[in-house]
Each structure stands twice: as C-alpha cells, then as structure tokens.
Design a protein around this motif. Structure first.
Motif, PDB file in Angstrom:
ATOM      1  N   ALA A  20       0.831  -1.299  -0.028  1.00 13.33           N
ATOM      2  CA  ALA A  20      -0.015  -0.025   0.074  1.00 13.33           C
ATOM      3  C   ALA A  20       0.873   1.295  -0.016  1.00 13.33           C
ATOM      4  N   THR A  21       2.123   1.082   0.238  1.00 15.02           N
ATOM      5  CA  THR A  21       2.943   2.144   0.276  1.00 15.02           C
ATOM      6  C   THR A  21       4.353   1.835  -0.341  1.00 15.02           C
ATOM      7  N   GLY A  22       4.999   3.206  -0.756  1.00 12.16           N
ATOM      8  CA  GLY A  22       6.520   3.120  -1.201  1.00 12.16           C
ATOM      9  C   GLY A  22       6.535   2.171  -2.569  1.00 12.16           C
ATOM     10  N   ILE A  23       7.806   1.595  -2.266  1.00  8.32           N
ATOM     11  CA  ILE A  23       8.047   0.613  -3.424  1.00  8.32           C
ATOM     12  C   ILE A  23       7.154  -0.542  -3.702  1.00  8.32           C
ATOM     13  N   GLY A  24       6.628  -1.076  -2.450  1.00  4.12           N
ATOM     14  CA  GLY A  24       5.602  -2.111  -2.633  1.00  4.12           C
ATOM     15  C   GLY A  24       4.413  -1.541  -3.528  1.00  4.12           C
ATOM     16  N   SER A  42      -0.919  -5.005   4.271  1.00  6.19           N
ATOM     17  CA  SER A  42      -0.126  -4.784   5.287  1.00  6.19           C
ATOM     18  C   SER A  42      -0.976  -4.299   6.753  1.00  6.19           C
ATOM     19  N   ARG A  43      -0.569  -3.612   7.636  1.00 11.64           N
ATOM     20  CA  ARG A  43      -1.401  -3.474   9.008  1.00 11.64           C
ATOM     21  C   ARG A  43      -2.333  -2.382   8.762  1.00 11.64           C
ATOM     22  N   LYS A  44      -2.177  -1.285   8.130  1.00 14.87           N
ATOM     23  CA  LYS A  44      -2.989  -0.091   8.357  1.00 14.87           C
ATOM     24  C   LYS A  44      -4.127  -0.147   7.055  1.00 14.87           C
ATOM     25  N   GLN A  45      -5.280  -0.394   7.428  1.00 16.78           N
ATOM     26  CA  GLN A  45      -6.420  -0.540   6.564  1.00 16.78           C
ATOM     27  C   GLN A  45      -6.503   0.804   5.602  1.00 16.78           C
ATOM     28  N   SER A  67      -3.469  -7.389   7.634  1.00 14.81           N
ATOM     29  CA  SER A  67      -2.838  -8.599   8.346  1.00 14.81           C
ATOM     30  C   SER A  67      -1.395  -7.937   8.806  1.00 14.81           C
ATOM     31  N   ASP A  68      -0.712  -8.835   9.662  1.00 13.48           N
ATOM     32  CA  ASP A  68       0.519  -8.574  10.185  1.00 13.48           C
ATOM     33  C   ASP A  68       1.324  -9.828   9.644  1.00 13.48           C
ATOM     34  N   VAL A  69       2.530  -9.618   8.839  1.00 14.77           N
ATOM     35  CA  VAL A  69       3.216 -10.855   8.613  1.00 14.77           C
ATOM     36  C   VAL A  69       4.086 -11.378   9.649  1.00 14.77           C
ATOM     37  N   ARG A  70       4.174 -10.985  10.790  1.00 11.25           N
ATOM     38  CA  ARG A  70       4.459 -11.636  12.007  1.00 11.25           C
ATOM     39  C   ARG A  70       3.764 -12.673  12.540  1.00 11.25           C
ATOM     40  N   ASN A  94       7.593 -10.430  -1.609  1.00  6.54           N
ATOM     41  CA  ASN A  94       7.579 -10.177   0.079  1.00  6.54           C
ATOM     42  C   ASN A  94       8.518  -8.642   0.108  1.00  6.54           C
ATOM     43  N   CYS A  95       7.537  -7.605   0.460  1.00  3.15           N
ATOM     44  CA  CYS A  95       7.928  -6.332   0.436  1.00  3.15           C
ATOM     45  C   CYS A  95       7.907  -5.811   1.641  1.00  3.15           C
ATOM     46  N   ALA A  96       6.950  -6.026   2.634  1.00  4.78           N
ATOM     47  CA  ALA A  96       6.995  -5.556   4.056  1.00  4.78           C
ATOM     48  C   ALA A  96       8.143  -5.549   4.630  1.00  4.78           C
ATOM     49  N   ALA A 163      18.811  -8.961   9.096  1.00  2.00           N
ATOM     50  CA  ALA A 163      17.328  -9.624   8.524  1.00  2.00           C
ATOM     51  C   ALA A 163      17.537  -9.711   7.302  1.00  2.00           C
ATOM     52  N   LYS A 164      17.953  -8.867   6.421  1.00  4.63           N
ATOM     53  CA  LYS A 164      17.969  -8.800   4.947  1.00  4.63           C
ATOM     54  C   LYS A 164      19.089  -9.905   4.198  1.00  4.63           C
ATOM     55  N   ALA A 165      20.151 -10.090   4.895  1.00  6.03           N
ATOM     56  CA  ALA A 165      21.080 -11.132   4.940  1.00  6.03           C
ATOM     57  C   ALA A 165      20.369 -12.639   4.949  1.00  6.03           C
ATOM     58  N   PHE A 192      19.288   3.091  -2.488  1.00 11.72           N
ATOM     59  CA  PHE A 192      18.780   4.388  -1.832  1.00 11.72           C
ATOM     60  C   PHE A 192      17.543   4.843  -3.013  1.00 11.72           C
ATOM     61  N   ILE A 193      16.287   4.594  -2.578  1.00 11.46           N
ATOM     62  CA  ILE A 193      15.293   4.925  -3.668  1.00 11.46           C
ATOM     63  C   ILE A 193      14.576   6.035  -3.168  1.00 11.46           C
ATOM     64  N   ALA A 194      14.639   7.157  -3.998  1.00  9.83           N
ATOM     65  CA  ALA A 194      13.854   8.497  -4.051  1.00  9.83           C
ATOM     66  C   ALA A 194      12.340   8.241  -3.422  1.00  9.83           C
ATOM     67  N   GLU A 195      11.732   9.235  -2.728  1.00 10.88           N
ATOM     68  CA  GLU A 195      10.625   9.332  -1.989  1.00 10.88           C
ATOM     69  C   GLU A 195      10.199   7.966  -1.725  1.00 10.88           C
ATOM     70  N   THR A 196      10.928   7.446  -0.794  1.00 13.51           N
ATOM     71  CA  THR A 196      10.318   6.586   0.215  1.00 13.51           C
ATOM     72  C   THR A 196      10.547   6.687   1.481  1.00 13.51           C
ATOM     73  N   GLU A 197       9.805   6.219   2.461  1.00  7.08           N
ATOM     74  CA  GLU A 197       9.640   5.998   3.763  1.00  7.08           C
ATOM     75  C   GLU A 197      11.178   5.753   4.283  1.00  7.08           C
TER      76      GLU A 197
HETATM   77  P1  NAP Z   1       7.497   1.557   3.326  1.00  7.10           P
HETATM   78  O1  NAP Z   1       6.656   2.409   2.245  1.00  7.10           O
HETATM   79  O2  NAP Z   1       7.585   2.066   4.627  1.00  7.10           O
HETATM   80  O3  NAP Z   1       7.207   0.182   3.069  1.00  7.10           O
HETATM   81  C1  NAP Z   1       7.199  -0.824   4.215  1.00  7.10           C
HETATM   82  C2  NAP Z   1       5.576  -1.479   3.984  1.00  7.10           C
HETATM   83  O4  NAP Z   1       5.642  -2.632   5.047  1.00  7.10           O
HETATM   84  C3  NAP Z   1       4.424  -0.576   4.663  1.00  7.10           C
HETATM   85  O5  NAP Z   1       3.617  -0.608   3.824  1.00  7.10           O
HETATM   86  C4  NAP Z   1       4.277  -1.136   5.804  1.00  7.10           C
HETATM   87  O6  NAP Z   1       2.726  -0.976   6.175  1.00  7.10           O
HETATM   88  C5  NAP Z   1       4.475  -2.702   5.709  1.00  7.10           C
HETATM   89  N1  NAP Z   1       4.710  -3.257   7.055  1.00  7.10           N
HETATM   90  C6  NAP Z   1       5.459  -3.056   8.023  1.00  7.10           C
HETATM   91  N2  NAP Z   1       5.289  -4.130   8.885  1.00  7.10           N
HETATM   92  C7  NAP Z   1       4.391  -4.900   8.578  1.00  7.10           C
HETATM   93  C8  NAP Z   1       4.090  -5.962   9.303  1.00  7.10           C
HETATM   94  N3  NAP Z   1       4.310  -6.372  10.460  1.00  7.10           N
HETATM   95  N4  NAP Z   1       3.061  -6.589   8.512  1.00  7.10           N
HETATM   96  C9  NAP Z   1       2.537  -6.268   7.203  1.00  7.10           C
HETATM   97  N5  NAP Z   1       2.962  -5.305   6.741  1.00  7.10           N
HETATM   98  C10 NAP Z   1       4.079  -4.633   7.202  1.00  7.10           C
HETATM   99  O7  NAP Z   1       9.152   1.565   2.812  1.00  7.10           O
HETATM  100  P2  NAP Z   1       9.775   1.455   1.395  1.00  7.10           P
HETATM  101  O8  NAP Z   1      10.941   2.294   1.761  1.00  7.10           O
HETATM  102  O9  NAP Z   1       9.086   1.750   0.344  1.00  7.10           O
HETATM  103  O10 NAP Z   1      10.520  -0.065   1.742  1.00  7.10           O
HETATM  104  C11 NAP Z   1       9.988  -1.117   0.780  1.00  7.10           C
HETATM  105  C12 NAP Z   1      10.899  -2.285   0.846  1.00  7.10           C
HETATM  106  O11 NAP Z   1      12.145  -1.848   0.143  1.00  7.10           O
HETATM  107  C13 NAP Z   1      11.137  -2.723   2.204  1.00  7.10           C
HETATM  108  O12 NAP Z   1      11.411  -4.073   2.262  1.00  7.10           O
HETATM  109  C14 NAP Z   1      12.458  -2.049   2.569  1.00  7.10           C
HETATM  110  O13 NAP Z   1      13.280  -2.795   3.425  1.00  7.10           O
HETATM  111  C15 NAP Z   1      13.327  -2.017   1.052  1.00  7.10           C
HETATM  112  N6  NAP Z   1      14.339  -1.402   0.731  1.00  7.10           N
HETATM  113  C16 NAP Z   1      13.961   0.047   0.572  1.00  7.10           C
HETATM  114  C17 NAP Z   1      15.037   1.094   0.398  1.00  7.10           C
HETATM  115  C18 NAP Z   1      14.818   2.533   0.147  1.00  7.10           C
HETATM  116  O14 NAP Z   1      15.612   3.040  -0.178  1.00  7.10           O
HETATM  117  N7  NAP Z   1      13.477   2.823   0.538  1.00  7.10           N
HETATM  118  C19 NAP Z   1      16.316   0.498   0.228  1.00  7.10           C
HETATM  119  C20 NAP Z   1      16.642  -1.023   0.456  1.00  7.10           C
HETATM  120  C21 NAP Z   1      15.534  -1.565   0.645  1.00  7.10           C
HETATM  121  P3  NAP Z   1       1.913  -0.983   7.591  1.00  7.10           P
HETATM  122  O15 NAP Z   1       2.893   0.132   8.403  1.00  7.10           O
HETATM  123  O16 NAP Z   1       0.752  -0.371   7.276  1.00  7.10           O
HETATM  124  O17 NAP Z   1       2.167  -2.215   8.093  1.00  7.10           O
END
Ligand code: NAP
Length: 256
Positions: A20-24, A42-45, A67-70, A94-96, A163-165, A192-197
């Motif tokens: 629902a957010t970012g790269i995913g 993801s968690r936030k409906q 849902s919560d992937v944990r 698997n992007c969460a 974790a990622k390793a 590093f991906i622009a405009e991400t959390e």
């Molecule tokens: P993001 O928008 O925060 O994406 C993370 C997502 O995971 C959110 O939608 C979050 O939603 C969900 N999430 C977190 N905890 C969860 C849980 N317990 N169960 C289910 N969903 C859960 O961040 P992003 O930067 O786009 O990152 C996306 C992926 O790219 C991640 O795997 C990150 O490690 C990887 N990555 C990103 C970068 C970068 O430059 N941004 C660099 C290297 C790797 P909720 O909070 O609603 O659950």
C-alpha cells in the motif's frame, strides 16, 4: 510505466506484502498494469483502502486485506481469501519491512528483534503459507525485496542488514528446494530509492549523497516485473541489485 508489453501477466494473481505504500505500492501497480490481479496486505487499512481506490481507478483489480506478516494465522487468512476470490495465486512479492536507524549501542534488544521479526520471519511466514496453500501444487514465482547489504557492514542498520542477509539466504534455499516444483525464488535489492519512507527515515540520520538517490520506485518495480515474467523462466535463486552500482562503489565514483 515499464517498457514491457502490456498484459504479460494476464491471468496471473500476485500478492504484494507492504503493497500500500512506497516501493511495494509501485510494484503492485506495475504488476497490475501488466495484467495481474493483485492482493495487497499490510497493517494499516486506511493505506490499503487508499491504494486500492487508486488502482481500481487505473483499471487494476485489487484486493486490499489487512494483516501482520509476523502472525502466521493472519497471513494464512489473507492467502486463503485471495485464492477464494481469484481462484489462484501465482506470484508473491515479500516487500513488508520495518526500519528505524540506530547504532547498536542505542538499539534495544526488542528493537532489533522487531525488525528481524517483520523482515525475516515475516518473509518466511508469507512464503511458507503461500507455498503450502497453492504454489506447491501449481508452481509460481516469489520475489523478496531485500537490500544490498549482505557483504558489508552498515552503520545504524544492524537489524535491517542482518534480517535482509537472512532473507537472501532463505531465497537461495527456497530456490533450490522448490525448483523441481516449478517455483522460482529470487530477490531484488534496492539501493537508496527516492521518495520512500526508508530513505526519509535513514536520511534524517545519515547524509545520503544526491548521486545515490537517482533510483525510483518504478526502477524497482521493473526489476520485479522482469523476474516474475516468463522472460526470466530460467532465472532462479539470484539477487538483482538495483542501485546504479552505488553499493559496490568503493572509490565513490559517480553511479549511472
Ligand atoms: P515503506 O513504504 O515503509 O514500506 C514498508 C511496508 O511494510 C509498509 O507498507 C508497511 O505498512 C508494511 N509493514 C511494516 N510492518 C508490517 C507488518 N508487520 N506486517 C505487514 N506489513 C508491514 O518503505 P519502503 O522504503 O518503500 O520499503 C519497501 C521495501 O524496500 C522494504 O522491504 C525495504 O526494506 C526495502 N528497501 C527500501 C529501500 C529504500 O531506499 N527505500 C532501500 C533498500 C531496501 P504498515 O505500516 O501499514 O504495516
């Protein structure tokens, strides 16, 4: 949008965690635009509903399930609901993930555990549940979103890097165990991906060079699209680093 032909995923069903957010979200949109029916979780409906509305306005069929992937039982429910609605599940991304930058000295025991629980155990939970419910019988593709940290020390990201390793290792084991069943398992490691959390949070504590921030969410989605397409039919157990070469740049020369 990608350069791939439209509808290369027609008839397929794709589950994207963290979709629902970012790269995913960009991965979900891209797979949807290429013909897949998608499920995001993801968690936030509220985030899920907003993304679903956007996708539907673009003609993408989308289920948005909290849902919560944990929690394996919640993950199993999402997968069962997806299969009930669409009749199949062919692709899992698997992007969460969770992340907060902190040096080890300032990180609590639980802070480290939370990130490993979401990133590594969460990936295992979703992968195992999808395998058991559908992929084992029908084959399919899994792509794990990792980070290009496996062979480096990464200050302030001990939890994420570990974790990622682990996810990279899991990717390779699943790939060899399940190749005979027609399941391919690969990973994409974003720089590093622009405009991400992720970058927003990391950027607050680190000075990320501008040249490293040229990667877009669409660049990530395109790599995933290739890996789940039939063009990648003989690619299994690999990691595609999508970072412009930044993380292997020992001398800090410009990236593409
Ligand atoms: P993001 O928008 O925060 O994406 C993370 C997502 O995971 C959110 O939608 C979050 O939603 C969900 N999430 C977190 N905890 C969860 C849980 N317990 N169960 C289910 N969903 C859960 O961040 P992003 O930067 O786009 O990152 C996306 C992926 O790219 C991640 O795997 C990150 O490690 C990887 N990555 C990103 C970068 C970068 O430059 N941004 C660099 C290297 C790797 P909720 O909070 O609603 O659950």
């Amino acid at each position: 949008m990608s350069d791939f032909k439209e509808n290369i995923l027609k008839g397929r069903v794709a589950l994207i965690t963290g979709g629902a957010t970012g790269i995913g979200k960009e991965i979900a949109r891209t797979l949807g635009k290429h013909g897949a029916r998608i499920v995001i979780t993801s968690r936030k409906q509220e985030n899920l509903d907003a993304a679903r509305k956007e996708f539907e306005a673009e003609g993408i069929k989308c289920l948005a399930l909290s849902s919560d992937v944990r929690k394996p039982e919640l993950v199993e429910q999402v997968i069962a609901a997806a299969i009930k609605e669409y009749g199949s599940l062919n692709i899992v991304v698997n992007c969460a993930a969770g992340m907060f930058p902190a040096p080890i000295e300032g990180m609590s025991y639980n802070g480290f555990k939370v990130v490993v629980d979401i990133d590594l155990l969460g990936t295992y939970n979703v992968t195992k549940a999808a395998f058991t419910a559908y992929l084992k019988e029908h084959g399919g593709c899994i792509v794990n979103i990792t980070a290009p940290f496996e062979h480096w020390g990464v200050s302030s990201l001990a939890h994420v890097a570990a974790a990622k390793a682990g996810v990279e290792s899991l990717t390779r084991t699943c790939a060899v165990e399940w190749a005979p069943l027609g399941i391919r398992v690969n990973s994409v490691a974003p720089g590093f991906i622009a405009e991400t959390e992720g970058v927003k949070r990391f950027g607050e504590s680190m000075d990320i060079p501008d040249k490293s921030l040229k990667g877009t969410r669409q660049d990530m989605a395109n790599a995933v699209l290739f890996l789940v397409s039939d063009s990648a039919r003989f690619i299994n157990g690999v990691c595609i680093r999508v970072d412009g070469g930044a993380t292997i740049d020992l001398l800090k020369m410009p990236v593409v």
